[in-house]
Structures are given as C-alpha cells and as structure tokens.
Scaffold this active site. Structure first.
Site, mmCIF file in Angstrom:
data_model
loop_
_atom_site.group_PDB
_atom_site.id
_atom_site.type_symbol
_atom_site.label_atom_id
_atom_site.label_comp_id
_atom_site.label_asym_id
_atom_site.label_seq_id
_atom_site.Cartn_x
_atom_site.Cartn_y
_atom_site.Cartn_z
ATOM 1 N N SER A 1 -5.978 -8.365 10.424
ATOM 2 C CA SER A 1 -7.321 -8.948 10.514
ATOM 3 C C SER A 1 -7.632 -9.773 9.278
ATOM 4 O O SER A 1 -8.533 -10.600 9.275
ATOM 5 C CB SER A 1 -8.365 -7.834 10.654
ATOM 6 O OG SER A 1 -8.270 -6.923 9.569
ATOM 7 N N HIS B 1 0.814 -1.222 0.000
ATOM 8 C CA HIS B 1 0.000 0.000 0.000
ATOM 9 C C HIS B 1 0.848 1.273 0.000
ATOM 10 O O HIS B 1 0.321 2.362 0.241
ATOM 11 C CB HIS B 1 -0.937 0.010 1.215
ATOM 12 C CG HIS B 1 -1.985 -1.048 1.152
ATOM 13 N ND1 HIS B 1 -2.611 -1.550 2.280
ATOM 14 C CD2 HIS B 1 -2.530 -1.716 0.101
ATOM 15 C CE1 HIS B 1 -3.492 -2.481 1.915
ATOM 16 N NE2 HIS B 1 -3.453 -2.593 0.615
#
Length: 236
Positions: free
Chosen positions: A186, A118
């Site tokens: 997550s 990212h």
C-alpha cells in the site's frame, strides 16, 4: 521475448531495486495487512498487538496473537519471489522487503542482495540470555527452556526502529539503481514508504499493484495481478 511493459523495463535495466510488501505473498497463502480481507480487517488494536509496549506489558497476549496470525511455515514462494530471486542471482537487483515471512530467502535470493527491512519471523532469540531458538521451539512455548526468559522474533515492532545496517544497505542500493519496482504494498507505512525519496534522480519508478498507490509524478502504475505480470517476465 514477451512484450510487456514490466518485462521491457526489467530487461533493459542494469541495477534494479524491488520494494516489496505483503501483497507479494498473498499468492502463497499469507494474508496481507490492510486490504478488506487482510490481517487488520475487523481486528481490534492490531498496531498495539504488534507493538513493543504489548510485548513488554502483555507478553502472553503478544505471543498468542503472533502464533495465531503471523506464522505460515508451510507457505512456499510464488512466481513473484522466484523471478525477483533470479535477478538478484544475476547480480542485477536488490530486494528491499517489508515482509517478515522469509519467502524471498526461501526462493533462493542472493542473501547479500536481500534487505529484510523489518526482520524475519523465523529469526528468534531469548531476550534474557540472547540465545537463538527455532520457530518450532517458539511456537511450543514463549519461554526459553534454558533460562526462563521470554522469546521474541527479530522483527521490527511498532515503536521500534529500523536497524541501521539494513537502512544503510537499502539507501545505497536505491542511490545506485536505474529502475525501482514497487510491488504488493500500500506504500503508506513509514519509513519504508519514504525510501523512494532516496532513489537516484535518473531511476525510473514502476509499481505493480492491484490498487493504485501514490508514486512520484513520473512513476508508471501497472494496475493488476502481480503474479500474472511476473509470470510474463523473462529470466535475466
């Protein structure tokens, strides 16, 4: 030699991929996103505030949110970053990270074996003229002193796509790995979470996380503190 499940897997693997998320950096004092005390907790519209739309329509709002919530220039790598870096320097691992905090690079990772999926908050440029600036310059003013253009970090915002070169490097590493270690994430943000589908069918998958996450049916879940787990890993 320390006899832990993680250490045993890392010791015997030849081609490792680490898939890491914000939980890897919490021990360095950087909050994660989705835990009860994370960046998104009790915040309105966090996805909007970190979106391309916000940058374009309300650049001042975008800038103030980033400056107040995402920059931790004094943060230092912890034992997880350091042990993973050692495996990259030994040419035995590639790190693919969601993190934009730059700590994997700070830990001395082999940059050819580090995929900042990212981007990186500390890589900044002017949207008008393309010139790069330092983070210190950005934190003082969102406008480029030379041309008046709006500065931005080279990170993937909501509504933006992953750079093809990063995606290709990630997929190549996963296709060649014999062990995939998921840590501190997550594992619900796509396309990052979907990368696991492109691993070699022969690759073992292990997750080291405080919370149980969804893994392939043959995946190994080590639920606990990743700092303690990696502290017991032998250097390659």
């Amino acid at each position: 030699m320390v006899m832990t499940q993680l250490n045993d897997l890392l010791t015997t693997a030849k081609r490792i991929v680490f898939l890491t998320g914000a939980g890897v950096s919490t021990a360095s004092g950087i909050p994660d996103y989705r835990s009860k005390n994370g960046l998104y907790a009790n915040k309105r519209r966090p996805e909007y505030l970190l979106s391309h739309t916000c940058l374009v329509k309300e650049p001042e709002v975008f800038y103030e949110y980033l400056k107040a919530n995402l920059y931790y220039p004094k943060a230092k790598p912890n034992i997880i970053h350091e042990k993973m870096a050692a495996f990259t320097k030994a040419k035995r691992a590639t790190i693919i990270t969601q993190n934009i905090d730059g700590l994997h690079a700070k830990a001395g990772s082999d940059l050819e074996r580090l995929v900042e999926f990212h981007g990186n908050l500390y890589d900044l440029y002017c949207q008008k003229c393309g010139q790069t600036v330092t983070y210190k310059t950005y934190l003082k003013n969102m406008y480029h002193q030379d041309c008046g253009g709006i500065l931005r970090p080279d990170v993937v915002l909501y509504e933006e796509g992953i750079k093809q070169a990063r995606l290709n490097q990630a997929l190549t590493a996963l296709s060649q790995a014999d062990l995939v270690v998921v840590c501190g994430t997550s594992f619900v943000v796509y396309p990052f979470a979907g990368l696991i589908q492109y691993r070699s069918p022969k690759a073992k998958v292990v997750a080291v996380n405080k919370e149980v996450i969804s893994l392939p049916s043959d995946g190994i879940m080590i639920q606990g503190d990743a700092v303690k787990e990696f502290a017991q890993v032998d250097n390659p």
